[in-house]
Design an enzyme around this catalytic site. Structure first.
Site: not given
Ligand code: SAH
Length: 344
Positions: A85, A331
């Protein structure tokens, strides 16, 4: 092979029996997201030979979903049938595409949907780039008339866990022969693989680096993010400082507000201590719902209070607007999809 995995120069080397200008024509089509049959100025014989052996469009838009707020989510199909996605956000200053770097993810963060099935496989550089060329074409743009102005590596997967393909993608997408997107308009988000953050800076990249921080306390952070066992908070913050010193780019911290987990007064105070001494900005995001997970978002009022506390402590911070929640495109909501009987 996936032709988009290679630069124009590399392709010229692969096809020694073709005139370089012919290969440059081929490369132009590839970066436009056009398949072999649409490459009108390439003779049919070569097109047929190419299509028997190679892939021009490694990523195809399989379905699109549109949110009430205008955000679009794409379900893409890869050449091996895997589905990933991506999300397109349109602002008045341009279009930002959120790209995935892996099918699934093995980082195991407690709040994220992308890691629920574990890691299936890495994406190649061309498969990361193919997301950009596919959406550019979908929007009616091409390499000269780019519709996508900003790229964030914030989809499924951990970019620094797929380091070689990710940096190759950065070379390709920012190269003058390709889409020529400036690294200033590219953000890479990581859960904190410290040595790779340092390597990124040492190799001369200057993309915006975003750290998924989520807690200023090691004990808490390792419960939310298992990667913190391997690279503890102090080491990751040192790597952020190093990146800042080397590139001059302000480091962004993502901070997902989880009710009762990381939103206390003490958390705000510790967070302000962590970000002291170098140029950093904190992006607060209220947890987006993931049905398999039990964690809850901090209430809206409490999130605003947390922001006010940070601001008072001198921390540059904002609450990020949630986009695309209704289509599970926000996110942490992106996930691997599978087709049932060839349909979704
Ligand atoms: N693996 C990388 C890239 C992913 S970015 C990283 O961890 O940064 C996606 C972002 O969304 C990251 O900052 C992650 O921590 C955040 N994220 C993950 N699950 C989420 C949720 N349920 N609600 C809001 N943000 C979330």
């Amino acid at each position: 092979m996936i032709l988009l995995d290679y630069s124009q120069q590399e392709l010229i080397g692969f096809f020694p029996d073709q005139k370089p200008y012919k290969v440059r024509q081929l490369y132009r089509w590839l970066t436009k997201g056009v398949d072999f049959e649409g490459m009108t100025d390439i003779d049919k014989a070569w097109r047929e030979k190419l299509s028997a052996k190679h892939i021009a469009c490694p990523v195809r838009i399989f379905r699109t979903f549109e949110s009430k707020d205008g955000t679009k989510k794409f379900l893409y199909r890869l050449s091996d049938g895997n589905l990933i996605e991506g999300v397109l956000m349109s602002y008045h200053h341009g279009n930002t595409l959120c790209v995935s770097t892996q099918v699934g993810c093995r980082m195991g963060c407690a709040f994220c949907a992308s890691t629920l099935d574990g890691l299936v496989r890495n994406l190649s550089a061309g498969e990361i780039l193919g997301q950009v060329t596919a959406v550019n074409a979908f929007l009616g743009g091409d390499a000269n008339q780019r519709r996508i102005t900003n790229i964030v590596l914030m989809g499924s997967g951990e970019p620094l866990d797929n380091f070689d393909n990710t940096v190759k993608f950065l070379d390709l997408v920012s190269g003058p022969d390709g889409l020529n997107v400036s690294q200033r308009n590219i953000s890479l988000s990581t859960c904190g693989i410290a040595p790779k953050m340092i390597e990124l800076a040492d190799r001369g990249y200057s993309v915006n680096l975003t750290l998924s921080l989520h807690s200023p306390r090691q004990e808490k952070r390792r419960n939310l993010m298992p990667i913190s066992n391997a690279y503890p908070l102090t080491e990751v913050i040192e790597a952020c400082k190093y990146y800042f010193l080397k590139t001059g780019r302000r480091v962004i911290f993502e901070y997902v507000l989880v009710k009762g987990e990381n939103d206390s007064d003490e958390d705000a105070r510790l967070l302000s201590r962590l970000t002291r001494g170098f140029s950093a900005h904190v992006n607060l995001i209220r947890l987006n719902p993931v049905k398999e997970r039990k964690l809850l978002p901090t209430e809206e009022d409490a999130a605003r209070e947390f922001l006010a506390k940070l601001t008072k402590l001198g921390v540059s911070a904002t609450i990020r607007r949630q986009m695309g929640v209704d289509i599970e495109g926000a996110c942490g909501q992106l996930r691997r999809r599978v087709l049932k009987n060839g349909k979704d």
